[in-house]
Scaffold this motif. Structure first.
Motif: not given
Length: 195
Positions: A148-156
């Motif tokens: 669930v913590g990877l589901q999406g588009f996130y800035r590293l």
């Protein structure tokens, strides 16, 4: 300095890539959307990098690293009807998704063998627009129990982006038996970057 993001590619997407014979080929387009199943790439700009991740049996793999070239129609789109993308080979990356908008990319070859080691998985961090950072929850003994913590588009964070880049560069060097260059070493001209 360019930013880096992650996007999660589902089992369905990865199965479609395999069936279509896209393993070993470089993506030229991906799709931004408006629904959770096809997250918007609104935070990404020309020159930014996007790491496509896949979770299989509690392990995380980097499938491709894509440098964003931009949303504008390019030479590759000429001759296609208005509204068409000219990238039918990459439909599985979200062409039919809700509000799908093509984003031109220059990607590393699609592959499913670059595993993110457990110790790196535990260190990876992302930051939001307010500058707050977060790591992954549900990492147990170096394995991701829930994605669930990877589901999406996130800035590293910059540090995590550097670590993923080093992982891919090392995998590329091992695969070619020498000094893999990755995106940065291939001399890719990014529109508007002066390269």
């Amino acid at each position: 300095m360019p930013d880096a993001f992650t996007v999660l590619w589902t089992h369905e997407t990865c199965r479609a890539l395999r069936r279509a014979g896209r393993v070993g080929q470089r993506p030229t387009v991906a799709y931004s959307g408006i629904h959770a199943s096809l997250p918007p790439w609104s935070g990404a700009s020309t020159g930014d990098e996007v790491y496509a991740l896949h979770v299989n049996r509690c392990e995380v793999f980097v499938v491709s690293r894509m440098r964003v070239l931009g949303p504008a129609r390019g030479d590759c789109c000429e001759g296609t009807p208005t509204g068409g993308t000219g990238h039918d080979d990459w439909w599985m990356l979200g062409a039919g998704g809700c509000g799908a908008t093509p984003v031109h990319v220059d990607g590393t070859p699609v592959g499913f063998d670059t595993r993110v080691p457990g110790e790196l998985l535990e260190r990876l961090t992302w930051r939001n627009r307010r500058g707050r950072t977060r790591g992954l929850k549900h990492v147990v003994d170096g394995r991701l129990e829930r994605s669930v913590g990877l589901q999406g588009f996130y800035r590293l964070t910059a540090e995590s982006a550097d670590e993923l880049a080093a992982l891919l560069d090392a995998a590329g060097a091992a695969a070619t038996g020498g000094g893999g260059k990755g995106l940065a070493g291939r001399g890719i001209a990014v529109p508007g970057s002066g390269a």
